[in-house]
Every structure is written in structure tokens, then in C-alpha cells.
Scaffold this motif. Structure first.
Motif, mmCIF file in Angstrom:
data_model
loop_
_atom_site.group_PDB
_atom_site.id
_atom_site.type_symbol
_atom_site.label_atom_id
_atom_site.label_comp_id
_atom_site.label_asym_id
_atom_site.label_seq_id
_atom_site.Cartn_x
_atom_site.Cartn_y
_atom_site.Cartn_z
ATOM 1 N N ARG A 106 1.092 -1.308 -0.077
ATOM 2 C CA ARG A 106 0.170 0.073 -0.122
ATOM 3 C C ARG A 106 0.939 1.297 -0.144
ATOM 4 O O ARG A 106 1.906 1.541 0.451
ATOM 5 N N LYS A 107 0.687 2.600 -1.247
ATOM 6 C CA LYS A 107 1.188 3.390 -0.552
ATOM 7 C C LYS A 107 1.529 4.301 0.404
ATOM 8 O O LYS A 107 2.079 4.393 0.517
ATOM 9 N N SER A 108 0.515 4.136 1.690
ATOM 10 C CA SER A 108 0.304 5.055 2.499
ATOM 11 C C SER A 108 -0.592 3.987 3.620
ATOM 12 O O SER A 108 -1.643 3.608 3.316
ATOM 13 N N VAL A 109 0.026 4.117 4.766
ATOM 14 C CA VAL A 109 -1.016 3.709 5.731
ATOM 15 C C VAL A 109 -1.110 4.131 7.433
ATOM 16 O O VAL A 109 0.364 4.726 7.663
ATOM 17 N N SER A 110 -2.019 5.005 8.059
ATOM 18 C CA SER A 110 -1.536 5.600 8.817
ATOM 19 C C SER A 110 -1.986 4.743 10.171
ATOM 20 O O SER A 110 -2.929 4.143 10.563
ATOM 21 N N VAL A 111 -1.060 5.103 11.649
ATOM 22 C CA VAL A 111 -1.527 4.574 13.055
ATOM 23 C C VAL A 111 -2.106 5.087 13.634
ATOM 24 O O VAL A 111 -0.670 6.332 13.886
ATOM 25 N N LYS A 112 -2.284 4.713 14.793
ATOM 26 C CA LYS A 112 -2.782 6.063 15.898
ATOM 27 C C LYS A 112 -1.284 5.623 17.193
ATOM 28 O O LYS A 112 -1.306 4.419 17.733
ATOM 29 N N SER A 113 -0.673 6.542 17.302
ATOM 30 C CA SER A 113 0.620 6.229 18.482
ATOM 31 C C SER A 113 -0.183 5.789 19.502
ATOM 32 O O SER A 113 1.133 5.034 20.020
ATOM 33 N N GLU A 114 -0.729 6.084 19.953
ATOM 34 C CA GLU A 114 -1.496 5.496 21.757
ATOM 35 C C GLU A 114 -2.199 3.504 21.380
ATOM 36 O O GLU A 114 -2.064 2.957 22.500
ATOM 37 N N TYR A 115 -2.107 3.592 20.125
ATOM 38 C CA TYR A 115 -3.217 2.262 19.740
ATOM 39 C C TYR A 115 -1.419 0.690 20.278
ATOM 40 O O TYR A 115 -1.439 -0.224 19.517
ATOM 41 N N LEU A 116 -0.600 2.256 19.359
ATOM 42 C CA LEU A 116 0.907 1.002 18.572
ATOM 43 C C LEU A 116 1.241 0.422 19.423
ATOM 44 O O LEU A 116 2.471 1.213 20.679
ATOM 45 N N LEU A 117 1.793 -0.492 19.220
ATOM 46 C CA LEU A 117 2.832 -1.750 20.660
ATOM 47 C C LEU A 117 3.985 -2.159 19.786
ATOM 48 O O LEU A 117 5.119 -2.908 20.335
ATOM 49 N N LEU A 118 4.207 -2.232 18.410
ATOM 50 C CA LEU A 118 5.308 -2.131 17.190
ATOM 51 C C LEU A 118 6.267 -1.012 18.156
ATOM 52 O O LEU A 118 5.920 0.012 17.825
ATOM 53 N N SER A 119 7.488 -0.849 18.177
ATOM 54 C CA SER A 119 8.275 -0.215 18.172
ATOM 55 C C SER A 119 8.519 0.416 16.033
ATOM 56 O O SER A 119 8.244 0.010 15.533
ATOM 57 N N GLU A 120 9.212 1.551 16.535
ATOM 58 C CA GLU A 120 9.536 2.348 14.987
ATOM 59 C C GLU A 120 10.111 2.130 14.316
ATOM 60 O O GLU A 120 9.666 1.643 13.251
ATOM 61 N N SER A 121 11.410 1.342 14.583
ATOM 62 C CA SER A 121 11.571 0.671 13.484
ATOM 63 C C SER A 121 11.191 -1.124 13.300
ATOM 64 O O SER A 121 11.745 -1.851 11.654
ATOM 65 N N GLU A 122 9.810 -1.646 14.115
ATOM 66 C CA GLU A 122 9.354 -2.669 12.938
ATOM 67 C C GLU A 122 8.597 -2.240 11.954
ATOM 68 O O GLU A 122 8.148 -2.700 11.280
ATOM 69 N N LEU A 123 8.235 -0.924 12.003
ATOM 70 C CA LEU A 123 7.527 -0.740 10.740
ATOM 71 C C LEU A 123 8.377 -0.306 9.475
ATOM 72 O O LEU A 123 9.452 -0.079 9.439
ATOM 73 N N SER A 124 7.505 -0.188 8.536
ATOM 74 C CA SER A 124 8.057 -0.314 6.991
ATOM 75 C C SER A 124 7.678 1.285 7.062
ATOM 76 O O SER A 124 7.286 2.295 7.514
ATOM 77 N N ASP A 125 8.547 1.630 5.708
ATOM 78 C CA ASP A 125 8.394 3.553 5.747
ATOM 79 C C ASP A 125 6.904 3.817 4.941
ATOM 80 O O ASP A 125 6.734 5.216 4.875
ATOM 81 N N ASN A 126 6.367 2.891 4.923
ATOM 82 C CA ASN A 126 4.574 3.469 4.460
ATOM 83 C C ASN A 126 4.067 4.185 5.238
ATOM 84 O O ASN A 126 2.755 4.151 5.160
ATOM 85 N N VAL A 127 4.322 3.264 6.860
ATOM 86 C CA VAL A 127 3.367 3.985 8.005
ATOM 87 C C VAL A 127 3.854 5.230 8.633
ATOM 88 O O VAL A 127 4.518 5.557 8.547
ATOM 89 N N SER A 128 2.904 5.709 9.089
ATOM 90 C CA SER A 128 2.840 7.403 9.776
ATOM 91 C C SER A 128 2.237 7.286 10.698
ATOM 92 O O SER A 128 1.352 6.645 10.331
ATOM 93 N N ILE A 129 2.625 7.570 11.772
ATOM 94 C CA ILE A 129 1.903 7.533 13.109
ATOM 95 C C ILE A 129 1.363 8.620 13.093
ATOM 96 O O ILE A 129 1.830 9.564 13.237
ATOM 97 N N LEU A 130 -0.179 8.364 13.628
ATOM 98 C CA LEU A 130 -0.832 9.483 13.729
ATOM 99 C C LEU A 130 -0.752 10.167 14.833
ATOM 100 O O LEU A 130 -0.342 9.480 16.193
#
Length: 260
Positions: free
Chosen positions: A112-136
Motif C-alpha cells: 500500500r502507498k501509505s498506512v496510518s496508525v494511531k501512536s497511542e494504539y501502537l504496540l510495535l517500535s518504530e524500527s519494526e514499521l515499514s516506510d509507508n507507515v505514518s504515525i498519527l
């Protein structure tokens, strides 16, 4: 405009369950496994990496499973207790999610071109996320911004109330240009020295005594009435004598010449 899909059409299911799932089966039988799989389906199908959970959601879910609300609640509580779903986020935000769910979701969204995720719901570290994931931005920050905007709105409203009865901006005095004064004198066929009028009031900030000028045309008429006339080339000033009220003499004009 098409709405971007958040959830998944399908999700991977392991051919070998871990001990936590086996314990659910041991406690509730295949009925428990069926409810768990339906819960996973709900998560992946809604937001993809989490889903909201409330009393109404639980009631509708029970109807879909054709099980009582109490049975679904027991299975869910067991899943939370055995950490199949994250208990802390469930208690704080009333959502169902887990680190495993989020990892599988973001892996499925790599194309997918971009995926958004709410930071307060996030259980993964930023290093575990791909480049197309943006933290809201967290909800708390949004609430703070809304509160600040509301406060600012109240301040503006208060200023508007305080300014009631005052001159509106569109009625504010605008000083004329020299050309406007010249044209108005020509329109009135006035022989006053328009440049002297303009320079005089420009120098004192367009004041009438100690008050700001409101109408420069009225001021010009008053200037003319006070018998200021045009300066001649020799530097002398001529002025018309004041008329005594009620004693105007026809064709009589007194010219007084004052030399500097």
C-alpha cells in the motif's frame, strides 16, 4: 472519490496454534476457537490493526456468532488473561489488538502507498514499521488543540462584544491625496490654496484640534469659511474679511494684505 480501505480481505492463520490458543480450546472446546477466529476476523476487517469494543458491539457480535453474550464475554476475558489480546489497551481504550495482529497487518500492507496508525494504539517500535507507515498525532494532543482553539474563539467573541458601539473599520477616516483635494476645490470653484490646506493637515496628522478628523471635505469647507485664501507669488497672503451677520453689503469686499 473512493475511500481507501483500512482493513484486510483475508488474514493468515497458522497451521499450528500456540499454547495460548490451545488453552482456549481446552477450556471452551471448538466453540471457543470459533469465537476467537471470529474476533480476529473483526479486527482485521475493521481498522486492520485494532477494532473498537463496546457493549453494543459485543451484543451484535454475539448475534453473529449465535452464542450468548455471556459466553462471548467469557471467551474474550480468557483471551485477555492469556494475552492473546493486549489487556492494557483494552482497559484504557476499549480496543482489541495485539503485537502479533499489528505485525501481520503491517506486513500485509507493504504494497500500500501509505498506512496510518494511531501512536497511542501502537504496540510495535518504530524500527519494526515499514516506510509507508505514518504515525498519527495522539488524541490527547488533538483535544488540547481543540481546547486552545475554543479558548481563542471565546477571546475573539469577547473582543467583538467590547467593540460594540464603536466605529466600524469601514467608517475609519482615510486621509485624502493632494489630487483629491485639488479636484474637490475645482468642483467647488474654490480659490483657496489647496496645497497649503493639504500640507497643514498632513503636518498635524489630520487632527481637528485634539481630535482625529472625521471628514476632510467638511474641514476644507470650514477652512474656506475662515477666509484662508490662495498665497500669491510674492509670498503675501490675502484673506477675505469676516462678514458681520445680518450686515452683508452688496458688492463690498475688503481685502487685507498682510506682509511677512
Amino acid at each position: 472519490m473512493a475511500v481507501l480501505k483500512k482493513g484486510l480481505d483475508y488474514f493468515p492463520l497458522s497451521t499450528e496454534f500456540d499454547d495460548r490458543v490451545k488453552l482456549i480450546i481446552g477450556e471452551f472446546g471448538m466453540k471457543g476457537l470459533g469465537i476467537l477466529i471470529k474476533l480476529w476476523q473483526k479486527v482485521y476487517n475493521s481498522e486492520g490493526y485494532y477494532c473498537k469494543w463496546s457493549n453494543d458491539v459485543a451484543l451484535l457480535f454475539s448475534c453473529e456468532c449465535r452464542e450468548s453474550n455471556s459466553v462471548v464475554s467469557e471467551v474474550l476475558n480468557c483471551c485477555l488473561r492469556r494475552e492473546i489480546f493486549d489487556k492494557s489497551l483494552f482497559e484504557k481504550y476499549s480496543i482489541l489488538t495485539s503485537k502479533g495482529i499489528q505485525k501481520r497487518y503491517f506486513e500485509a500492507c507493504l504494497r500500500r502507498k501509505s498506512v496510518s496508525v494511531k501512536s497511542e494504539y501502537l504496540l510495535l517500535s518504530e524500527s519494526e514499521l515499514s516506510d509507508n507507515v505514518s504515525i498519527l498525532i495522539p488524541n490527547e494532543s488533538i483535544l488540547n488543540e481543540n481546547a486552545a482553539a475554543l479558548k481563542q474563539s471565546k477571546i475573539k467573541e469577547s473582543k467583538i462584544k467590547d467593540n460594540k458601539g464603536k466605529d466600524k473599520p469601514k467608517n475609519r477616516f482615510v486621509p485624502p491625496t493632494l489630487n483629491e483635494v485639488k479636484e474637490y476645490c475645482a468642483e467647488r470653484k474654490s480659490s483657496i490654496d489647496f496645497e497649503r490646506f493639504f500640507n497643514h493637515y498632513t503636518a498635524n496628522g489630520w487632527q481637528m484640534g485634539s481630535s482625529p478628523m472625521k471628514n476632510w471635505k467638511a474641514a476644507l469647507c470650514k477652512w474656506e469659511k475662515n477666509n484662508y485664501s490662495q498665497s500669491d507669488k510674492s509670498g503675501t497672503i490675502s484673506r477675505r474679511a469676516s462678514y458681520d451677520l445680518g450686515e452683508i453689503k452688496k458688492n463690498a469686499e475688503l481685502n487685507t494684505e498682510i506682509k511677512y
